[in-house]
Motif scaffolding. Structure first.
Motif, mmCIF file in Angstrom:
data_model
loop_
_atom_site.group_PDB
_atom_site.id
_atom_site.type_symbol
_atom_site.label_atom_id
_atom_site.label_comp_id
_atom_site.label_asym_id
_atom_site.label_seq_id
_atom_site.Cartn_x
_atom_site.Cartn_y
_atom_site.Cartn_z
ATOM 1 N N GLU A 145 0.835 -1.205 0.000
ATOM 2 C CA GLU A 145 0.000 0.000 0.000
ATOM 3 C C GLU A 145 0.868 1.251 0.000
ATOM 4 O O GLU A 145 0.593 2.207 -0.731
ATOM 5 C CB GLU A 145 -0.924 -0.004 1.214
ATOM 6 C CG GLU A 145 -1.904 1.171 1.218
ATOM 7 C CD GLU A 145 -2.912 1.100 2.347
ATOM 8 O OE1 GLU A 145 -3.587 2.123 2.604
ATOM 9 O OE2 GLU A 145 -3.037 0.035 2.978
ATOM 10 N N ALA A 146 1.921 1.234 0.791
ATOM 11 C CA ALA A 146 2.842 2.372 0.822
ATOM 12 C C ALA A 146 3.461 2.605 -0.549
ATOM 13 O O ALA A 146 3.645 3.755 -0.972
ATOM 14 C CB ALA A 146 3.943 2.123 1.857
ATOM 15 N N ARG A 147 3.759 1.518 -1.242
ATOM 16 C CA ARG A 147 4.384 1.639 -2.568
ATOM 17 C C ARG A 147 3.491 2.350 -3.564
ATOM 18 O O ARG A 147 3.981 3.131 -4.400
ATOM 19 C CB ARG A 147 4.743 0.245 -3.091
ATOM 20 C CG ARG A 147 5.539 0.274 -4.388
ATOM 21 C CD ARG A 147 5.920 -1.132 -4.828
ATOM 22 N NE ARG A 147 4.758 -1.939 -5.175
ATOM 23 C CZ ARG A 147 4.814 -3.216 -5.529
ATOM 24 N NH1 ARG A 147 5.984 -3.846 -5.544
ATOM 25 N NH2 ARG A 147 3.715 -3.888 -5.838
ATOM 26 N N GLU A 148 2.174 2.124 -3.481
ATOM 27 C CA GLU A 148 1.253 2.785 -4.401
ATOM 28 C C GLU A 148 1.317 4.306 -4.240
ATOM 29 O O GLU A 148 1.251 5.046 -5.214
ATOM 30 C CB GLU A 148 -0.173 2.285 -4.165
ATOM 31 C CG GLU A 148 -0.386 0.823 -4.518
ATOM 32 C CD GLU A 148 -0.061 0.509 -5.967
ATOM 33 O OE1 GLU A 148 -0.652 1.131 -6.874
ATOM 34 O OE2 GLU A 148 0.800 -0.358 -6.194
ATOM 35 N N TYR A 149 1.426 4.758 -2.989
ATOM 36 C CA TYR A 149 1.547 6.203 -2.749
ATOM 37 C C TYR A 149 2.945 6.702 -3.122
ATOM 38 O O TYR A 149 3.095 7.777 -3.708
ATOM 39 C CB TYR A 149 1.267 6.509 -1.282
ATOM 40 C CG TYR A 149 -0.175 6.370 -0.882
ATOM 41 C CD1 TYR A 149 -1.123 7.293 -1.293
ATOM 42 C CD2 TYR A 149 -0.599 5.312 -0.084
ATOM 43 C CE1 TYR A 149 -2.459 7.164 -0.933
ATOM 44 C CE2 TYR A 149 -1.935 5.178 0.288
ATOM 45 C CZ TYR A 149 -2.851 6.111 -0.138
ATOM 46 O OH TYR A 149 -4.173 5.991 0.218
ATOM 47 N N ALA A 150 3.957 5.923 -2.769
ATOM 48 C CA ALA A 150 5.334 6.344 -3.019
ATOM 49 C C ALA A 150 5.614 6.508 -4.512
ATOM 50 O O ALA A 150 6.401 7.370 -4.916
ATOM 51 C CB ALA A 150 6.309 5.337 -2.415
ATOM 52 N N MET A 151 4.977 5.692 -5.339
ATOM 53 C CA MET A 151 5.166 5.796 -6.788
ATOM 54 C C MET A 151 4.831 7.181 -7.309
ATOM 55 O O MET A 151 5.414 7.645 -8.296
ATOM 56 C CB MET A 151 4.274 4.778 -7.512
ATOM 57 C CG MET A 151 4.747 3.356 -7.446
ATOM 58 S SD MET A 151 3.523 2.266 -8.230
ATOM 59 C CE MET A 151 3.516 2.929 -9.907
ATOM 60 N N ASP A 152 3.868 7.840 -6.666
ATOM 61 C CA ASP A 152 3.376 9.128 -7.150
ATOM 62 C C ASP A 152 4.062 10.311 -6.477
ATOM 63 O O ASP A 152 3.758 11.461 -6.796
ATOM 64 C CB ASP A 152 1.866 9.240 -6.913
ATOM 65 C CG ASP A 152 1.088 8.163 -7.657
ATOM 66 O OD1 ASP A 152 1.584 7.688 -8.688
ATOM 67 O OD2 ASP A 152 -0.014 7.800 -7.197
ATOM 68 N N ALA A 153 4.959 10.046 -5.533
ATOM 69 C CA ALA A 153 5.612 11.125 -4.800
ATOM 70 C C ALA A 153 6.598 11.862 -5.709
ATOM 71 O O ALA A 153 7.124 11.297 -6.669
ATOM 72 C CB ALA A 153 6.334 10.575 -3.575
ATOM 73 N N GLY A 154 6.852 13.121 -5.367
ATOM 74 C CA GLY A 154 7.669 13.964 -6.227
ATOM 75 C C GLY A 154 9.149 13.974 -5.932
ATOM 76 O O GLY A 154 9.919 14.596 -6.658
#
Length: 220
Positions: A167-176
């Motif tokens: 789940e963390a990876r899904e958010y981290a993918m979109d981080a700047g």
């Protein structure tokens, strides 16, 4: 916020996506400078995408090029969205929360389209490889780290750890930025640690015991 105000915010955010490039051009002095900057970023993310795809063992050159293009496009789209958000936040009198909400919707839409298009090209395992490549391989590294740290984890605890990391990876993918990506994993590792502590697992003691356990394993 009523529906009309939300619509106005979305329109303002969409305009800022276009104005971000104009503002950058003004600051740098010319449209040529903007084009050179954009070209440089595209080259950087294309090289990054090529490294990610190289680990996927894709034999078809056409497919390989398409996937490289998809990943590079995603990096560019996210960069544009983050730049638009930051530009809008700097405007005097801006509604920070409304801007962040609008930005989040834009990023989520990019994410969904990216994963859908990527899934049409790759196997689930290869898509997983792309996600790991875009997040520095934190999921497998961290998961294996937990298994080494607490070797007697139950199957349920292992599933909990992996689910949180994914789940963390899904958010981290979109981080700047790298810091933002690691920040997401830090947040979810905190959740994992709390769950393990609630189950009576002393992670600090496990860290102290780990060198001794490694030494014992190497001595066998």
């Amino acid at each position: 916020m009523n529906r009309g105000m939300k619509g106005a915010v979305c329109m303002a955010f969409s305009r800022s996506l276009l104005l971000a490039a104009i503002g950058m051009g003004t600051a740098m002095g010319s449209g040529v400078a903007v084009a050179q900057t954009n070209d440089a970023y595209r080259k950087t993310v294309t090289q990054r995408a090529e490294r990610i795809v190289a680990a996927l063992d894709i034999s078809d050159s056409g497919q390989r090029d398409r996937v490289v293009g998809l990943i590079a496009d995603q990096y560019v789209d996210l960069s544009d969205a983050h730049a638009a958000r930051d530009a809008a936040l700097e405007e005097e009198g801006s509604d920070a929360q409304a801007i962040r909400d609008a930005s989040h919707r834009v990023v989520v839409e990019h994410h969904r389209k990216f994963i859908a298009t990527l899934s049409a090209e790759l196997t689930p395992q290869q898509v997983d490889g792309v996600k790991n490549g875009m997040t520095y391989g934190v999921v497998p590294i961290t998961y294996e780290g937990y298994l080494r740290l607490v070797p007697n984890l139950s199957d349920e605890q292992k599933r909990m750890i992996l689910a949180n990391l994914l789940e963390a990876r899904e958010y981290a993918m979109d981080a700047g930025s790298s810091d933002e990506k690691h920040g997401w994993f830090g947040k979810y590792k905190g959740r994992i640690n709390n769950r393990l502590s609630a189950a009576g697992i002393d992670l600090k003691q496990a860290e102290r015991d780990l060198p001794k356990r490694r030494a014992a394993e190497q001595a066998k």
